[in-house]
Design an enzyme around this catalytic site. Structure first.
Site, PDB file in Angstrom:
ATOM      1  N   GLU A 183      -7.700  -7.737   3.525  1.00 22.52           N
ATOM      2  CA  GLU A 183      -7.566  -6.515   4.333  1.00 22.52           C
ATOM      3  C   GLU A 183      -7.768  -5.357   3.363  1.00 22.52           C
ATOM      4  OE1 GLU A 183      -7.658  -4.178   6.941  1.00 22.52           O
ATOM      5  OE2 GLU A 183      -7.326  -6.254   7.543  1.00 22.52           O
TER       6      GLU A 183
ATOM      7  N   GLU B 137     -13.262   5.999  -0.102  1.00 22.07           N
ATOM      8  CA  GLU B 137     -11.853   6.039   0.296  1.00 22.07           C
ATOM      9  C   GLU B 137     -11.056   6.816  -0.751  1.00 22.07           C
ATOM     10  OE1 GLU B 137      -9.578   2.323   0.476  1.00 22.07           O
ATOM     11  OE2 GLU B 137      -8.723   3.036   2.363  1.00 22.07           O
TER      12      GLU B 137
ATOM     13  N   CYS C  12      -4.659   2.602   5.150  1.00 17.45           N
ATOM     14  CA  CYS C  12      -6.066   2.203   5.233  1.00 17.45           C
ATOM     15  C   CYS C  12      -6.634   2.573   6.590  1.00 17.45           C
ATOM     16  CB  CYS C  12      -6.263   0.740   4.886  1.00 17.45           C
ATOM     17  SG  CYS C  12      -5.163  -0.343   5.729  1.00 17.45           S
TER      18      CYS C  12
ATOM     19  N   LYS D 182       3.879 -11.710  -4.380  1.00 19.82           N
ATOM     20  CA  LYS D 182       3.794 -10.695  -5.433  1.00 19.82           C
ATOM     21  C   LYS D 182       3.721  -9.316  -4.784  1.00 19.82           C
ATOM     22  CE  LYS D 182       0.631  -8.311  -7.593  1.00 19.82           C
ATOM     23  NZ  LYS D 182       1.405  -7.115  -7.933  1.00 19.82           N
TER      24      LYS D 182
HETATM   25  C1  UN1 Z   1      -2.273  -0.048   6.438  1.00 22.05           C
HETATM   26  O1  UN1 Z   1      -2.483   1.126   6.216  1.00 22.05           O
HETATM   27  O2  UN1 Z   1      -2.531  -0.907   5.574  1.00 22.05           O
HETATM   28  O3  UN1 Z   1      -1.724   1.324  12.428  1.00 22.05           O
HETATM   29  C2  UN1 Z   1      -1.649  -0.563   7.681  1.00 22.05           C
HETATM   30  C3  UN1 Z   1      -1.243   1.723  11.388  1.00 22.05           C
HETATM   31  C4  UN1 Z   1      -0.050   0.987  10.789  1.00 22.05           C
HETATM   32  C5  UN1 Z   1      -0.518  -0.046   9.808  1.00 22.05           C
HETATM   33  C6  UN1 Z   1      -1.358   0.482   8.708  1.00 22.05           C
HETATM   34  N1  UN1 Z   1       0.718   0.384  11.838  1.00 22.05           N
HETATM   35  O4  UN1 Z   1      -1.664   2.682  10.779  1.00 22.05           O
END
Ligand code: UN1
Length: 499
Positions: A253, A388, A287, A178
């Site tokens: 995550e 966040e 993130c 999804k």
């Molecule tokens: C994310 O923001 O979910 O190291 C992953 C990094 C990227 C991956 C981010 N290669 O910021």
């Protein structure tokens, strides 16, 4: 492109492209300029159930396909993604909004991950180990689990599906995918290329639609033993709760509130480059973004003015133009949330150093653009330093010394990425040990994970799992321990060990 000539897309279930059972649809709209990207099936529980049934049936054959053969399909997939890198990159600048260089990086991450996991088809190592008894052989092997529910976000619309789907497949699982409702076409292209690479019918299925209808059904479905989700903390908590009755394997995550520490011995220009890239790259929608900068007091003023000057030079615009530095944010709701945090910061008494407003003019009104925003004089406990925001906003926090910097960096609920700029090797090593996060960078920003290392975080960033690298295999397999007794007689473990 207007709504009348926008293409209509379908779900892919059991090897067939099909509409949603309800016949309902939703639109994918570009955050850059409002263009309609495509029309997609707005699916419901019924569609999920069909996809799960197809994936469950396909599992019986797929789990028996030799892992190196499964890997060969992923090699072909990786090559196809390479062939299509330019068009996927261009599509990403339109559908998700990130700038061209970063969109290319997103696609490259999927290529790298697919090659890496393809190679895993000839490894998937277990262990062999001596037995405590004579003429007995012991080993452990990784077993596939079954149907994996893959729920992905819009911010890495090609990379993150590859982090989940490539290891799930090479390990012998089947998938119901999804993708985020903000980036369905990229999800659909991903699946098309998997099909072209030779993934058999039913092994990968895509069901478009929202979290409440599609995601929730996947999470609760008794025939989906594994759920992997990248999303918000709130969604992660909900998923764990709703999956509890079936004791599912859940891989989460979630959020981050990552900090870059700058000590007074740091190379300030290097730190500035790392901060601008980590705070404003992908318009702050990672993130791993640096939404806090923790600065030792002697260099605070110098660094703050460098950062403000650098942020004000960034050019906002559509991602497909070469001279754009910062693209749009994903949608109106995100824009409003980011702007509301600017008001929160001002109300809390932080000093708005630059940005803090929706960007308009020069065609920007057609999309969702926000000025790169830097707050100074931020207290570590303020909401803008704790929550966040997922946008181009960062908070400068002044500290006295190294110990306070580490304390402030760790003083949040999340634990994804962390960073320190210093020339002092002792402090760098202490930071590597003491920063409570899944990832620590030394003299680099908080973003830039590579596919062969574990990716994930401590505390509320997840639930202890990691994706990418070898660690991902633990999400998508279960260990089986096997004992073969070739002595021809009854040998009792722990009892007949004397001879
Ligand atoms: C994310 O923001 O979910 O190291 C992953 C990094 C990227 C991956 C981010 N290669 O910021």
């Amino acid at each position: 492109m207007t709504i009348t000539d926008a293409q209509t897309f379908k779900n892919f279930i059991g090897g067939e492209w099909v509409d949603a059972a309800s016949g309902e649809t939703f639109e994918s709209v570009s955050p850059a300029d409002g263009e309609t990207i495509g029309i997609f099936p707005k699916s419901s529980a019924e569609d999920v159930d069909r996809a799960v049934a197809a994936a469950k049936a396909a599992f019986e054959d797929w789990r028996l396909v030799p892992a190196p053969k499964r890997g060969e399909i992923l090699f072909r997939f990786a090559r196809l993604v390479e062939d299509h890198k330019d068009d996927l990159t261009d599509l990403m600048t339109h559908e998700m909004g990130k700038v061209k260089a970063e969109a290319g990086g997103d696609v490259q991450e999927a290529i790298d991950m697919s090659y890496y996991m393809a190679g895993e088809g000839r490894r998937l190592w277990g262990q062999t180990t001596p037995s405590e008894l004579k003429d007995k052989f012991n080993m452990s092997v990784r077993m596939p689990i079954g149907v994996v529910g893959v729920i992905t976000p819009w911010n890495f619309p090609i990379a993150i599906p590859s982090w989940k789907i490539a290891p799930a497949l090479v390990c012998g699982n089947t998938v119901v995918f999804k993708p985020a409702t903000d980036t369905p076409l990229l999800g659909e292209r991903f699946v098309e290329l998997l099909v072209e690479a030779g993934v058999p019918a039913g092994v990968v299925n895509i069901v478009h639609g929202g979290g409440a209808a599609v995601g929730d059904r996947l999470v609760r479905h008794p025939d989906v033993p594994v759920i992997t989700l990248t999303g918000s903390r709130e969604t992660g908590v909900q998923v764990m709760r709703n999956a509890a009755d079936h004791l599912k394997h859940i891989h989460l995550e979630l959020g981050g509130k990552n900090a870059i520490i700058v000590l007074d011995d740091a190379d300030l220009d290097l730190a500035m480059d790392g901060i601008v890239w980590s705070a404003f790259g992908t318009t702050g929608q990672r993130c791993t973004a640096a939404s806090r900068v923790i600065v030792q007091e002697d260099v605070y003023d110098a660094l703050a003015s460098k950062l403000v000057a650098a942020a004000e030079k960034l050019r906002l615009g559509v991602g497909w133009e070469d001279d754009t530095d910062v693209g749009p944010v994903i949608n109106r709701t995100a824009l409003e949330k980011i702007d509301s945090y600017t008001k929160i910061g001002v109300d809390e008494g932080a000093k708005l150093l630059t940005g803090g407003e929706v960007a308009t003019g020069n065609g920007l009104d057609k999309g969702h653009y926000y000025r790169p925003t830097i707050f100074g004089d931020v207290d570590a406990q303020m909401r803008i330093a704790q929550e966040e925001i997922f946008g181009p906003t960062t908070a400068l926090i002044k500290v006295k010394d190294f110990d306070e910097a580490i304390r402030v960096s760790n003083g949040i609920r999340y634990g994804l990425s962390s960073s320190i700029f210093t020339r002092d090797v002792n402090k760098a090593f202490r930071a590597m040990r003491d920063l409570a996060a899944g990832i620590t960078y030394v003299n680099a920003g908080t973003i830039g994970a590579e596919v062969h290392l574990p990716f994930g975080g401590t505390k509320d960033t997840g639930n202890g799992h990691r994706e990418a690298g070898q660690a991902a295999l633990d999400v998508f397999t279960e260990w089986k321990s096997i004992y073969v007794d070739y002595s021809g007689k009854l040998q009792r473990a722990q009892i007949d060990t004397a001879e």
